[in-house]
Design a protein around this motif. Structure first.
Motif, PDB file in Angstrom:
ATOM      1  N   PHE A   1      36.911  38.611  33.459  1.00 53.64           N
ATOM      2  CA  PHE A   1      36.995  39.467  32.276  1.00 53.64           C
ATOM      3  C   PHE A   1      36.798  40.936  32.663  1.00 53.64           C
ATOM      4  CE2 PHE A   1      34.544  41.866  29.112  1.00 53.64           C
ATOM      5  CZ  PHE A   1      35.426  41.869  28.040  1.00 53.64           C
ATOM      6  N   LEU A   2      35.788  41.211  33.487  1.00 49.77           N
ATOM      7  CA  LEU A   2      35.525  42.586  33.911  1.00 49.77           C
ATOM      8  C   LEU A   2      36.710  43.145  34.692  1.00 49.77           C
ATOM      9  CD1 LEU A   2      31.793  42.316  35.098  1.00 49.77           C
ATOM     10  CD2 LEU A   2      32.633  43.199  32.932  1.00 49.77           C
ATOM     11  N   ALA A   3      37.244  42.338  35.613  1.00 51.53           N
ATOM     12  CA  ALA A   3      38.368  42.798  36.427  1.00 51.53           C
ATOM     13  C   ALA A   3      39.594  43.080  35.569  1.00 51.53           C
ATOM     14  CB  ALA A   3      38.693  41.762  37.500  1.00 51.53           C
ATOM     15  N   THR A   4      39.846  42.219  34.586  1.00 56.54           N
ATOM     16  CA  THR A   4      40.998  42.415  33.702  1.00 56.54           C
ATOM     17  C   THR A   4      40.843  43.688  32.890  1.00 56.54           C
ATOM     18  OG1 THR A   4      41.302  40.020  33.554  1.00 56.54           O
ATOM     19  CG2 THR A   4      42.409  41.363  31.903  1.00 56.54           C
ATOM     20  N   ALA A   5      39.595  43.974  32.467  1.00 54.98           N
ATOM     21  CA  ALA A   5      39.346  45.201  31.712  1.00 54.98           C
ATOM     22  C   ALA A   5      39.407  46.447  32.596  1.00 54.98           C
ATOM     23  CB  ALA A   5      37.978  45.123  31.034  1.00 54.98           C
TER      24      ALA A   5
ATOM     25  N   SER B   1      45.730  40.685  25.505  1.00 53.40           N
ATOM     26  CA  SER B   1      46.360  40.675  26.825  1.00 53.40           C
ATOM     27  C   SER B   1      45.565  41.556  27.778  1.00 53.40           C
ATOM     28  CB  SER B   1      47.793  41.200  26.729  1.00 53.40           C
ATOM     29  OG  SER B   1      47.782  42.585  26.386  1.00 53.40           O
ATOM     30  N   GLY B   2      45.901  41.452  29.071  1.00 50.89           N
ATOM     31  CA  GLY B   2      45.229  42.287  30.054  1.00 50.89           C
ATOM     32  C   GLY B   2      45.407  43.766  29.763  1.00 50.89           C
ATOM     33  N   GLN B   3      46.612  44.163  29.406  1.00 46.84           N
ATOM     34  CA  GLN B   3      46.865  45.566  29.111  1.00 46.84           C
ATOM     35  C   GLN B   3      46.071  46.014  27.888  1.00 46.84           C
ATOM     36  OE1 GLN B   3      51.003  46.637  28.750  1.00 46.84           O
ATOM     37  NE2 GLN B   3      50.554  48.668  27.914  1.00 46.84           N
TER      38      GLN B   3
ATOM     39  N   LEU C   1      43.258  44.767  26.848  1.00 44.34           N
ATOM     40  CA  LEU C   1      41.851  44.852  27.239  1.00 44.34           C
ATOM     41  C   LEU C   1      41.559  46.168  27.946  1.00 44.34           C
ATOM     42  CD1 LEU C   1      40.632  41.383  28.602  1.00 44.34           C
ATOM     43  CD2 LEU C   1      39.630  42.738  26.773  1.00 44.34           C
ATOM     44  N   ARG C   2      42.435  46.535  28.884  1.00 43.82           N
ATOM     45  CA  ARG C   2      42.229  47.788  29.636  1.00 43.82           C
ATOM     46  C   ARG C   2      42.295  48.992  28.700  1.00 43.82           C
ATOM     47  NH1 ARG C   2      45.142  44.672  33.298  1.00 43.82           N
ATOM     48  NH2 ARG C   2      47.147  45.514  32.610  1.00 43.82           N
ATOM     49  N   GLU C   3      43.257  48.969  27.781  1.00 39.10           N
ATOM     50  CA  GLU C   3      43.373  50.085  26.843  1.00 39.10           C
ATOM     51  C   GLU C   3      42.156  50.151  25.920  1.00 39.10           C
ATOM     52  OE1 GLU C   3      47.081  49.352  24.925  1.00 39.10           O
ATOM     53  OE2 GLU C   3      48.297  50.170  26.576  1.00 39.10           O
ATOM     54  N   ALA C   4      41.683  48.986  25.486  1.00 38.52           N
ATOM     55  CA  ALA C   4      40.506  48.954  24.620  1.00 38.52           C
ATOM     56  C   ALA C   4      39.281  49.479  25.358  1.00 38.52           C
ATOM     57  CB  ALA C   4      40.256  47.531  24.131  1.00 38.52           C
ATOM     58  N   PHE C   5      39.134  49.108  26.627  1.00 40.78           N
ATOM     59  CA  PHE C   5      37.986  49.567  27.409  1.00 40.78           C
ATOM     60  C   PHE C   5      38.038  51.080  27.609  1.00 40.78           C
ATOM     61  CE2 PHE C   5      36.041  50.649  31.505  1.00 40.78           C
ATOM     62  CZ  PHE C   5      34.733  50.275  31.238  1.00 40.78           C
ATOM     63  N   GLU C   6      39.198  51.596  27.964  1.00 44.16           N
ATOM     64  CA  GLU C   6      39.312  53.046  28.179  1.00 44.16           C
ATOM     65  C   GLU C   6      39.026  53.815  26.895  1.00 44.16           C
ATOM     66  OE1 GLU C   6      39.697  54.879  30.901  1.00 44.16           O
ATOM     67  OE2 GLU C   6      39.513  53.011  32.041  1.00 44.16           O
ATOM     68  N   GLY C   7      39.531  53.300  25.772  1.00 48.65           N
ATOM     69  CA  GLY C   7      39.273  53.969  24.504  1.00 48.65           C
ATOM     70  C   GLY C   7      37.802  53.944  24.135  1.00 48.65           C
ATOM     71  N   MET C   8      37.167  52.800  24.314  1.00 46.86           N
ATOM     72  CA  MET C   8      35.741  52.673  23.991  1.00 46.86           C
ATOM     73  C   MET C   8      34.884  53.484  24.960  1.00 46.86           C
ATOM     74  SD  MET C   8      33.587  51.550  21.864  1.00 46.86           S
ATOM     75  CE  MET C   8      34.685  50.490  20.898  1.00 46.86           C
ATOM     76  N   LEU C   9      35.333  53.594  26.209  1.00 49.96           N
ATOM     77  CA  LEU C   9      34.588  54.381  27.195  1.00 49.96           C
ATOM     78  C   LEU C   9      34.523  55.841  26.777  1.00 49.96           C
ATOM     79  CD1 LEU C   9      33.159  54.010  29.948  1.00 49.96           C
ATOM     80  CD2 LEU C   9      35.326  54.626  31.047  1.00 49.96           C
ATOM     81  N   GLY C  10      35.646  56.352  26.248  1.00 53.17           N
ATOM     82  CA  GLY C  10      35.645  57.724  25.760  1.00 53.17           C
ATOM     83  C   GLY C  10      34.687  57.921  24.605  1.00 53.17           C
ATOM     84  N   GLU C  11      34.655  56.943  23.712  1.00 53.01           N
ATOM     85  CA  GLU C  11      33.721  57.017  22.582  1.00 53.01           C
ATOM     86  C   GLU C  11      32.276  56.973  23.069  1.00 53.01           C
ATOM     87  OE1 GLU C  11      32.424  54.188  18.819  1.00 53.01           O
ATOM     88  OE2 GLU C  11      34.545  54.250  19.415  1.00 53.01           O
TER      89      GLU C  11
END
Length: 310
Positions: free
Chosen positions: A197-201, A265-267, A269-279
């Protein structure tokens, strides 16, 4: 610590990252990204060092030989150990590398193996909290949000400590947070699933440690030997809030993922993580006083107990 010693320690850390010979192309790319990021923070030669290590144009003996002070040699070994343990207990290849490094650095076998043992104990802590029965019922949104915030503040506090093991302890605590979130939604997760999960994100355990520790090293905030800090404790510069933000983002992305029955999807997840990281980065200054207060309560000699309690 001078620039040459910093360069040698980072070189040895990169060697440790590839010591198991099993890094996937995705992991290699994450480590390269960290090298580029740290170059912007002040380690200007790191992208070239990454290539030198990857292509084996630099030797362990030459990098170790550039470290003339006892503190620098000890810190180099500690960082290499934590890099090897960041994604789990050591492989045979990593153990051989660390023993060769210890010998090249001229460090005593007893103290070095004691440090390895403490790092291995942290890496082996189960993702399941001790009182798993407490997680049997579904937590409310508010309870989950508090769990995520508390874990983020604890990891932010650990980041303020100069000890290399404190930096490493952040990683199993993040894995345990994902376990707690998944458990709340009825998913019984194991270490392998959480790592996937971490790697996919887009979160690499090895690269995350390299980034956290590398920033502290460059800023003179990492390392302790014989009770004497190589850098200054309490400084808030360099890697401030990085672990708070990444833990907060991981927790909330895990909440969205498991609440939605793992259909992202993997993409996505990555987009969600990047968006939440900014927040999360926008929130870290608000919670900095709580991180600093928490750091004052942590016993650096009891890092393993802190991880076990979670």
């Amino acid at each position: 610590m001078n620039e040459t010693e910093q360069k040698s320690i980072l070189t040895l850390s990169l060697m440790a990252a590839f010591a198991d010979g099993e890094k996937s192309p995705q992991e290699r790319e994450q480590i390269k990204r960290i090298a580029d990021t740290l170059a912007q923070e002040g380690a200007s030669d790191l992208p070239a060092l990454y290539q030198d290590v990857l292509l084996r144009r630099v030797s362990l003996q030459s990098a170790a030989g550039a470290l003339t002070s006892e503190g620098a040699r000890q810190l180099a070994f500690e960082m290499a150990v934590c890099v090897c343990d960041a994604d789990g207990v050591q492989s045979d290849g990593e153990r051989r590398f660390l023993e060769e490094l210890r010998s090249a650095l001229g460090l005593g076998a007893g103290p070095s193996r004691d440090y390895v043992g403490r790092a291995e104990a942290i890496a082996a802590v189960p993702v399941q909290p001790p009182a798993t029965a407490d997680l049997a019922s579904t937590l409310s949104d508010a309870e989950l949000d508090k769990t995520i915030l508390d874990a983020s503040i604890l990891n932010g506090a650990l980041e303020l400590l100069p000890e290399s093991l404190a930096t490493m302890a952040i990683l199993p605590l993040q894995m345990r947070l994902v376990y707690r979130v998944g458990k709340s939604y009825g998913f019984e997760l194991d270490r392998g699933h959480i790592k996937d999960f971490l790697a996919t994100a887009g979160v690499g355990l090895t690269s995350q440690y390299l980034e956290q520790a590398g920033r502290k090293l460059i800023g003179g905030l990492l390392g302790a030997i014989g009770g004497r800090l190589l850098g200054g404790i309490g400084k808030q510069a360099v890697s401030s809030g990085m672990s708070f933000a990444s833990t907060y983002a991981l927790g909330h992305v895990a909440k969205r993922y498991y609440a939605g029955n793992r259909v992202l999807s993997g993409q996505m997840l990555r987009e969600a993580f990047e968006g939440m990281l900014g927040e999360a980065r926008g929130l870290q200054s608000r919670y900095l006083p709580q991180m600093q207060a928490k750091a004052q309560t942590l016993d650096v000699g009891q890092i393993l107990d802190t991880v076990r309690r979670g």
